[in-house]
Design an enzyme around this catalytic site. Structure first.
Site, mmCIF file in Angstrom:
data_model
loop_
_atom_site.group_PDB
_atom_site.id
_atom_site.type_symbol
_atom_site.label_atom_id
_atom_site.label_comp_id
_atom_site.label_asym_id
_atom_site.label_seq_id
_atom_site.Cartn_x
_atom_site.Cartn_y
_atom_site.Cartn_z
ATOM 1 N N PHE A 198 14.841 79.464 82.704
ATOM 2 C CA PHE A 198 14.989 78.210 81.337
ATOM 3 C C PHE A 198 14.576 79.170 80.171
ATOM 4 C CE2 PHE A 198 15.170 73.335 81.371
ATOM 5 C CZ PHE A 198 14.902 73.269 80.883
ATOM 6 N N ILE A 219 15.296 78.046 76.243
ATOM 7 C CA ILE A 219 15.923 76.958 74.879
ATOM 8 C C ILE A 219 15.982 78.002 73.300
ATOM 9 C CG2 ILE A 219 16.245 75.553 73.192
ATOM 10 C CD1 ILE A 219 17.596 74.409 76.125
ATOM 11 N N GLN A 274 14.794 74.972 69.183
ATOM 12 C CA GLN A 274 13.545 74.587 69.018
ATOM 13 C C GLN A 274 13.324 73.829 69.233
ATOM 14 O OE1 GLN A 274 11.296 77.687 70.402
ATOM 15 N NE2 GLN A 274 12.603 78.999 71.893
ATOM 16 N N LYS A 296 13.473 70.121 68.757
ATOM 17 C CA LYS A 296 14.098 69.314 68.917
ATOM 18 C C LYS A 296 14.055 68.502 70.198
ATOM 19 C CE LYS A 296 18.044 71.922 66.479
ATOM 20 N NZ LYS A 296 17.609 71.312 64.813
ATOM 21 N N GLY A 297 13.943 68.817 71.225
ATOM 22 C CA GLY A 297 13.728 68.126 72.275
ATOM 23 C C GLY A 297 14.860 68.196 73.559
ATOM 24 N N LEU A 298 15.610 69.476 72.846
ATOM 25 C CA LEU A 298 16.122 70.102 73.702
ATOM 26 C C LEU A 298 15.729 70.148 75.728
ATOM 27 C CD1 LEU A 298 18.495 71.675 71.374
ATOM 28 C CD2 LEU A 298 18.856 69.787 72.681
ATOM 29 N N GLY A 299 14.731 71.247 75.607
ATOM 30 C CA GLY A 299 13.901 71.155 76.799
ATOM 31 C C GLY A 299 14.550 70.593 78.106
ATOM 32 N N GLU A 357 10.324 78.618 89.823
ATOM 33 C CA GLU A 357 9.755 79.364 89.877
ATOM 34 C C GLU A 357 9.254 80.475 88.938
ATOM 35 O OE1 GLU A 357 10.858 84.684 91.045
ATOM 36 O OE2 GLU A 357 12.275 82.819 91.110
#
Length: 500
Positions: free
Chosen positions: A249, A251, A256, A258-261, A284
């Protein structure tokens, strides 16, 4: 670096960038960023020997992520015996496809030949509007059985050792490659002066592995008759119940903060929540930052989508005995399990988030906060009633029981009084951590609601770190395999959920 120093920090030398064709010919740089670390590529010391004024440019075409490496330097050390300059290209070929080592003119020509109507591969599963005020992003889903999806993943694999602590690349030659699903996150930018035309910028991605555990039937199946014939038709594993395990996972740096995660995670989780074959979504080896994001996202999901979760509560009629075993079913266990299975969240994660939720419902007089010390010093602070204090004590008991179960072997080696003190200290840490996360969740939710409201006002449709001490560290692993599975790529350090 002094005149006689031939050593360069690989973190300083390596520069990544996203580029696109320039309207006037050549390439234009959209953004430039640095790696978080380079030791998986250049060694623990993160040093490159044999060059002065070294610069390693790793450029990616912003849409299809075609890579290109260019190494430049002012002077090169002349080999003396076995002492010779670091073979930079040789090292990076272990992490990049051969196409990355083309000449610049060939790289430029290849990018300029990408069709203007190019779109990310796979299926568009979600659109995220008004991100950061005005940007639009799309989440695209495909599997590694798709050659185009596989090609892009092969091109971006080098980002894993540069940004994911302890991360490993996927084995793209694995015969079970179709078990991997990939979610790409792209920014959709309008092309100036060309209505209804867009360009796409890679912002991040998530990989998910379908794990098919053995699940014994509740009742043994009937014995087959002597005339039984095994069905010889093709059978797809995708029809079987599975755990969908988030593996990688990421970004990338320019996107980063920007609240995208949280948004990408929420979209991935919602997809598997609706996926009939998935009975549980696991992660994981999450690192601390991912754990925080996941805790908050799962809390939002449970509160907003499952009324049964909001109905779970502490049974304050339970009496805490002064000695002996702790009482059971402080929160209805059967109801909890029903909600957990419906939510498809792994046990440890679900009960941690439930504890956080229940803490948020405690009376203000007893509810822990990140400013607990300052609050306790206020003379006008409302005193807790006996009922409020009792509910708080029951909540702490719930947390203590979970911590003890996950750390039973270590705590069992302590004397009783030391064990009690250690449990109390750990619960104190959990309180502070939950208070921090709840404060963060409240702020995040407020920002997202403001963005959605802004998008609605503009007529735009809205989008449909390791665990701390209480989790006992690296205490669970894949059944029958204590080592990293080559089919998987890790987040950071400890395995989150054991398989059966």
């Amino acid at each position: 670096m002094s005149d006689g120093d031939w050593t360069t920090s690989s973190n300083d030398a390596l520069v990544l960038s996203l580029v696109s064709p320039s309207p006037t010919g050549g390439l234009k740089t959209i953004t430039t960023f640095r790696p978080q670390f380079t030791y998986p590529i250049f060694g623990d010391e993160e040093q490159i020997f044999g060059y002065k004024d070294l610069r390693i440019q790793l450029r990616f075409h912003a849409s299809d992520m075609r890579p290109n490496v260019q190494v430049t330097f002012k002077d090169q050390f002349q080999a003396v015996g076995e002492t010779e300059p670091t073979d930079i290209d040789g090292i990076m070929k272990e992490f990049l496809p051969e196409v990355a080592f083309q000449k610049v003119k060939d790289f430029t020509a290849a990018i300029q030949n990408v069709p203007e109507d190019w779109t990310p591969p796979g299926e568009l599963v979600s659109t995220l509007n008004n991100v950061g005020g005005s940007s639009t992003f799309g989440v695209w889903k495909g599997t590694l059985a798709d050659p185009v999806v596989k090609q892009i993943v092969n091109r971006i694999q080098i980002l894993v050792p540069l940004y994911i602590e302890g991360g490993t690349a996927l084995d793209l030659e694995d015969p079970d490659i179709d078990r991997w699903t990939v979610f790409f996150l792209y920014e959709k930018r309008p092309i100036p002066g060309e209505p209804n035309k867009y360009t796409y910028l890679f912002a991040g991605y998530c990989t998910v592995y379908a794990f098919y555990p053995f699940r014994a039937p509740v009742t043994p199946p009937a014995s087959p008759s002597p005339e039984f014939d095994l069905d010889s038709s093709d059978f797809s594993l995708s029809q079987l119940p599975c755990r969908s395990r988030i593996s990688q996972f990421l970004i990338i740096r320019p996107f980063q903060n920007k609240g995208l995660g949280p948004r990408l995670y929420a979209e991935v989780f919602k997809f598997y929540y609706a996926h009939p074959q998935t009975f549980e979504v696991t992660v994981e080896d999450p690192n601390e930052a991912f754990d925080d994001m996941r805790d908050i996202a799962d809390l939002h999901f449970l509160r907003e989508n499952l009324p049964e979760f909001n109905a779970l509560h502490i049974d304050t009629s339970i009496v805490i005995p002064k000695t002996g075993f702790a009482p059971k079913d402080i929160v209805d266990r059967a109801a909890c399990e029903a909600v957990r299975q419906k939510a498809k969240i792994a046990p440890r994660q679900f009960y941690r988030v439930l504890e956080m939720h229940l803490m948020s419902k405690l009376a203000e007089s007893v509810r822990p906060s990140v400013t607990a010390i300052e609050e306790s010093q206020k003379k006008n602070k409302k005193a807790a009633t006996p009922q409020e204090q009792h509910e708080y004590d029951l909540w702490r008991l719930i947390v203590k029981k979970r911590i003890y179960v996950h750390n039973k072997d270590a705590l069992g080696q302590l004397e009783l009084q030391d064990r009690i003190e250690k449990l109390g200290e750990t619960v104190d840490g959990v309180e502070f951590d939950f208070a921090r996360l709840l404060s963060k969740a409240e702020g995040q939710r407020k920002r997202m609601l403001e963005e959605d409201a802004s998008a609605g006002a503009a007529g735009v449709p809205t989008s449909n770190g390791k665990r701390k001490a209480e989790d006992g560290g690296d205490n669970q692993a894949e059944a029958g395999n204590g080592q990293s599975n080559p089919k998987k790529a890790r987040f950071a350090s400890s395995v989150e959920d054991a398989e059966v």
